[in-house]
Write a protein that holds these residues in place. Structure first.
Motif, PDB file in Angstrom:
ATOM      1  N   SER A  84       0.808  -1.067   0.037  1.00  0.00           N
ATOM      2  CA  SER A  84      -0.050   0.051  -0.093  1.00  0.00           C
ATOM      3  C   SER A  84       0.798   1.291  -0.027  1.00  0.00           C
ATOM      4  N   ILE A  85       1.965   1.213   0.656  1.00  0.00           N
ATOM      5  CA  ILE A  85       3.083   2.276   0.543  1.00  0.00           C
ATOM      6  C   ILE A  85       3.391   2.630  -0.855  1.00  0.00           C
ATOM      7  N   LYS A  86       3.857   1.528  -1.451  1.00  0.00           N
ATOM      8  CA  LYS A  86       4.477   1.728  -2.970  1.00  0.00           C
ATOM      9  C   LYS A  86       3.101   2.204  -3.704  1.00  0.00           C
ATOM     10  N   GLU A  87       1.891   1.951  -3.614  1.00  0.00           N
ATOM     11  CA  GLU A  87       0.685   2.350  -4.392  1.00  0.00           C
ATOM     12  C   GLU A  87       0.622   3.865  -3.996  1.00  0.00           C
ATOM     13  N   LEU A  88       0.806   4.252  -2.754  1.00  0.00           N
ATOM     14  CA  LEU A  88       0.554   5.476  -2.311  1.00  0.00           C
ATOM     15  C   LEU A  88       1.883   6.295  -3.082  1.00  0.00           C
ATOM     16  N   GLU A  89       2.970   5.812  -2.905  1.00  0.00           N
ATOM     17  CA  GLU A  89       4.161   6.650  -3.710  1.00  0.00           C
ATOM     18  C   GLU A  89       4.105   6.658  -5.276  1.00  0.00           C
ATOM     19  N   ALA A  90       3.422   5.342  -5.802  1.00  0.00           N
ATOM     20  CA  ALA A  90       3.426   5.704  -7.250  1.00  0.00           C
ATOM     21  C   ALA A  90       2.306   6.529  -7.789  1.00  0.00           C
ATOM     22  N   GLY A  91       1.420   6.893  -6.680  1.00  0.00           N
ATOM     23  CA  GLY A  91       0.039   7.830  -7.065  1.00  0.00           C
ATOM     24  C   GLY A  91       0.984   9.466  -7.255  1.00  0.00           C
ATOM     25  N   ILE A  92       2.020   9.569  -6.826  1.00  0.00           N
ATOM     26  CA  ILE A  92       2.604  11.058  -7.134  1.00  0.00           C
ATOM     27  C   ILE A  92       2.615  11.218  -8.605  1.00  0.00           C
ATOM     28  N   THR A  93       3.074  10.373  -9.422  1.00  0.00           N
ATOM     29  CA  THR A  93       3.320  10.618 -10.760  1.00  0.00           C
ATOM     30  C   THR A  93       1.866  11.356 -11.312  1.00  0.00           C
ATOM     31  N   GLY A  94       0.546  10.358 -10.949  1.00  0.00           N
ATOM     32  CA  GLY A  94      -0.636  10.708 -11.496  1.00  0.00           C
ATOM     33  C   GLY A  94      -1.136  12.055 -10.862  1.00  0.00           C
ATOM     34  N   THR A  95      -0.855  12.469  -9.527  1.00  0.00           N
ATOM     35  CA  THR A  95      -1.080  13.684  -9.050  1.00  0.00           C
ATOM     36  C   THR A  95      -0.304  14.762 -10.035  1.00  0.00           C
ATOM     37  N   LEU A  96       0.961  14.538 -10.405  1.00  0.00           N
ATOM     38  CA  LEU A  96       1.743  15.526 -10.998  1.00  0.00           C
ATOM     39  C   LEU A  96       1.106  15.917 -12.358  1.00  0.00           C
ATOM     40  N   THR A  97       0.672  14.623 -12.950  1.00  0.00           N
ATOM     41  CA  THR A  97       0.058  14.922 -14.209  1.00  0.00           C
ATOM     42  C   THR A  97      -1.252  15.543 -14.132  1.00  0.00           C
ATOM     43  N   ASP A  98      -1.923  15.303 -13.207  1.00  0.00           N
ATOM     44  CA  ASP A  98      -3.241  16.073 -12.915  1.00  0.00           C
ATOM     45  C   ASP A  98      -3.144  17.614 -12.830  1.00  0.00           C
TER      46      ASP A  98
END
Length: 297
Positions: A84-98
């Motif tokens: 779940s931590i890795k998924e949270l960290e991976a979400g940074i890329t999506g947030t940056l794109t948004d």
């Protein structure tokens, strides 16, 4: 064992799925999202440790697989939290794109400074908070692995009367001790003064450092660069914590770790046996035994 979680859909027009009962995965950047699940897992580790060391009940099952099965179950929960931590960290890329696609090319060209100061600030703040949560959560995760596989009492750890140091559990705990030191480096990079959660971080920093102290104490001058680097990181982390939240146990352990580091690097100016005796005397203040005080001094 706790009851299985129950899932139910909200009745307010929301598409989210809500979970009741204790969770074991990181769900967000709030303290309830990343820290509370760890404390749920820690409760299971404490229960297991108390049961194993029960004066007569623990002995009854010590030769069987009962406690081992319980330990495996807790390890699976820690693995789920790690994912779940890795998924949270991976979400940074999506947030940056948004954030970077909020304005079209015409709006961006017309007002590039506004886009840079507004969107750029929001991106930086969100990413920094996420990186801090990931760094702290990763350190806590490895510390819980150490508590699950290792010994809690610092003097018993140094004595090694039961030959735990030659067991597979020691090998597993050592790997997590090194990984915990690497996570500390990230914490100091994103939060140099360790002020993100000072009231909670100190005790985990102390408990997660005992094993690396044991390694330095046993290897002494034969310690490799990775051990020296890990010890130096631990010292820096304790110094940062002392500046932010000055506690007696952190000041004492910083001195103990500095002494061990000096011995490992060959810079010890006093007799080695006297230095080890002095370190043991300080660590005896924080024993997790029936007549010990832990940190309740």
């Amino acid at each position: 064992m706790p009851m299985e979680p129950h899932y139910s859909h909200a009745n307010y027009g929301l598409s989210h799925v809500f979970r009741t009962g204790p969770g074991f995965e990181c769900t967000g950047l709030s303290i309830f999202g990343y820290f509370t699940p760890l404390m749920t897992i820690l409760g299971g580790i404490v229960d297991l440790n108390l049961a194993r060391n029960h004066p007569w009940l623990g002995l009854r099952f010590r030769s069987g697989s009962h406690w081992d099965e319980h330990q495996v179950e807790i390890a699976l929960r820690l693995e789920a939290y790690s994912r779940s931590i890795k998924e949270l960290e991976a979400g940074i890329t999506g947030t940056l794109t948004d954030y970077t696609t909020e304005e079209g090319p015409l709006e961006a060209a017309a007002n590039p400074v506004h886009r840079l100061t507004t969107s750029g600030t929001r991106i930086t703040g969100h990413i920094l908070q996420t990186k801090m949560v990931v760094a702290y959560s990763t350190y806590f995760l490895h510390t819980l692995h150490i508590l699950l596989n290792g010994k809690w009492d610092p003097i018993s750890l140094l004595d090694g009367d039961d030959l735990w140091i030659s067991s597979q559990a020691f090998v597993a705990a050592t790997g997590h001790a090194v990984s915990a030191a690497e996570a500390l480096s990230n914490i100091l990079e994103y939060d140099p003064d360790a002020s993100f959660m000072p009231f909670f971080f100190g005790i985990y920093l102390l408990q997660g450092s005992f094993l690396m102290l044991l390694i330095a104490d046993k290897l002494q001058g034969e310690a490799g660069p990775s051990v020296v680097k890990a010890c130096e990181t631990i010292v820096r982390a304790h110094e940062a914590c002392v500046v932010t939240l000055n506690t007696e146990y952190q000041r004492n352990f910083r001195k103990v770790m500095r002494s061990a580091l000096a011995q490992v690097t060959g810079r010890l100016t006093e007799n080695a046996s006297e230095a080890q005796s002095r370190r043991r005397k300080v660590l005896a203040l924080y024993r997790w035994t029936s007549d010990g005080t832990g940190l309740a001094l």
